[in-house]
Design a protein around this motif. Sequence first.
Motif, PDB file in Angstrom:
ATOM      1  N   ARG A  20       0.899  -1.261   0.145  1.00 36.20           N
ATOM      2  CA  ARG A  20      -0.234  -0.210  -0.406  1.00 36.20           C
ATOM      3  C   ARG A  20       1.020   1.111   0.128  1.00 36.20           C
ATOM      4  O   ARG A  20       0.702   2.390  -0.692  1.00 36.20           O
ATOM      5  CB  ARG A  20      -0.836  -0.056   1.294  1.00 36.20           C
ATOM      6  N   THR A  21       2.088   1.076   0.530  1.00 32.33           N
ATOM      7  CA  THR A  21       2.946   2.578   0.957  1.00 32.33           C
ATOM      8  C   THR A  21       3.463   2.510  -0.534  1.00 32.33           C
ATOM      9  O   THR A  21       3.371   3.745  -0.977  1.00 32.33           O
ATOM     10  CB  THR A  21       3.849   2.011   1.876  1.00 32.33           C
ATOM     11  N   LEU A  22       3.812   1.420  -1.155  1.00 33.79           N
ATOM     12  CA  LEU A  22       4.191   2.147  -2.784  1.00 33.79           C
ATOM     13  C   LEU A  22       3.274   2.168  -3.374  1.00 33.79           C
ATOM     14  O   LEU A  22       3.666   2.871  -4.427  1.00 33.79           O
ATOM     15  CB  LEU A  22       5.176   0.556  -3.094  1.00 33.79           C
ATOM     16  N   ALA A  23       2.492   1.682  -3.369  1.00 30.12           N
ATOM     17  CA  ALA A  23       1.274   2.473  -4.254  1.00 30.12           C
ATOM     18  C   ALA A  23       1.096   3.689  -4.520  1.00 30.12           C
ATOM     19  O   ALA A  23       0.813   4.286  -4.895  1.00 30.12           O
ATOM     20  CB  ALA A  23       0.149   1.225  -4.206  1.00 30.12           C
ATOM     21  N   ARG A  24       0.630   3.846  -3.326  1.00 29.91           N
ATOM     22  CA  ARG A  24       0.412   5.443  -2.182  1.00 29.91           C
ATOM     23  C   ARG A  24       1.853   6.329  -2.957  1.00 29.91           C
ATOM     24  O   ARG A  24       0.958   6.736  -3.623  1.00 29.91           O
ATOM     25  CB  ARG A  24      -0.067   5.700  -1.348  1.00 29.91           C
ATOM     26  N   CYS A  34      -2.824   4.610 -11.073  1.00 24.90           N
ATOM     27  CA  CYS A  34      -4.198   3.644 -10.387  1.00 24.90           C
ATOM     28  C   CYS A  34      -2.434   2.545 -10.169  1.00 24.90           C
ATOM     29  O   CYS A  34      -1.319   2.539 -10.957  1.00 24.90           O
ATOM     30  CB  CYS A  34      -4.346   2.909 -11.820  1.00 24.90           C
ATOM     31  N   ALA A  35      -3.254   2.160  -8.713  1.00 24.72           N
ATOM     32  CA  ALA A  35      -1.621   0.734  -8.491  1.00 24.72           C
ATOM     33  C   ALA A  35      -3.174   0.046  -8.291  1.00 24.72           C
ATOM     34  O   ALA A  35      -3.790   0.038  -7.066  1.00 24.72           O
ATOM     35  CB  ALA A  35      -0.777   1.263  -7.508  1.00 24.72           C
ATOM     36  N   PHE A  61       1.236  -1.249 -11.290  1.00 24.60           N
ATOM     37  CA  PHE A  61       1.265   0.290 -12.234  1.00 24.60           C
ATOM     38  C   PHE A  61       0.808   0.692 -12.943  1.00 24.60           C
ATOM     39  O   PHE A  61       1.492  -0.302 -13.849  1.00 24.60           O
ATOM     40  CB  PHE A  61       2.435   1.208 -11.514  1.00 24.60           C
ATOM     41  N   LYS A  62      -0.216   1.099 -13.583  1.00 19.41           N
ATOM     42  CA  LYS A  62      -0.923   1.730 -14.689  1.00 19.41           C
ATOM     43  C   LYS A  62       0.075   3.198 -14.843  1.00 19.41           C
ATOM     44  O   LYS A  62      -0.354   3.688 -14.343  1.00 19.41           O
ATOM     45  CB  LYS A  62      -2.461   1.457 -14.536  1.00 19.41           C
ATOM     46  N   THR A  63       1.121   3.276 -15.787  1.00 17.40           N
ATOM     47  CA  THR A  63       1.837   4.532 -16.674  1.00 17.40           C
ATOM     48  C   THR A  63       1.881   4.603 -17.865  1.00 17.40           C
ATOM     49  O   THR A  63       1.556   3.471 -18.548  1.00 17.40           O
ATOM     50  CB  THR A  63       2.763   4.036 -15.033  1.00 17.40           C
TER      51      THR A  63
END
Length: 112
Positions: A20-24, A34-35, A61-63
């Motif tokens: 969650r930390t990496l995603a946020r 988005c993650a 991750f969507k990038t």
Amino acid sequence: MTEPAWLTVLTTTDSEEKARTLARGAVDARLAACAQIPGPVTSVYRWQGVIETGEEWQVLFKTTAERYDELEAHLVAAHDYETPEIIAVPVVRGSERYLAWVSAETAPAATP
């Protein structure tokens, strides 16, 4: 062959909280639109000559390809693994509206 404009970037970590930390962090920095965190998953791998089995959480991750280098650098700096898995998979097709949203959400913030 043309480089893909969009990517799904994958990493794993050993706890849901770290995922969650990496995603946020990536979304907050506009490095990903988005993650998603599916998991836990069971990983079987060889590390320092020993076969290990562990529970991990994936982060997808969507990038955009344009933001990949910055996203990778962010993940390497934020990750606690010595050698984190960071893999980019090209998006070859997708909904025009969704991909436009990914591009808009990952655009670098305008400087005043």
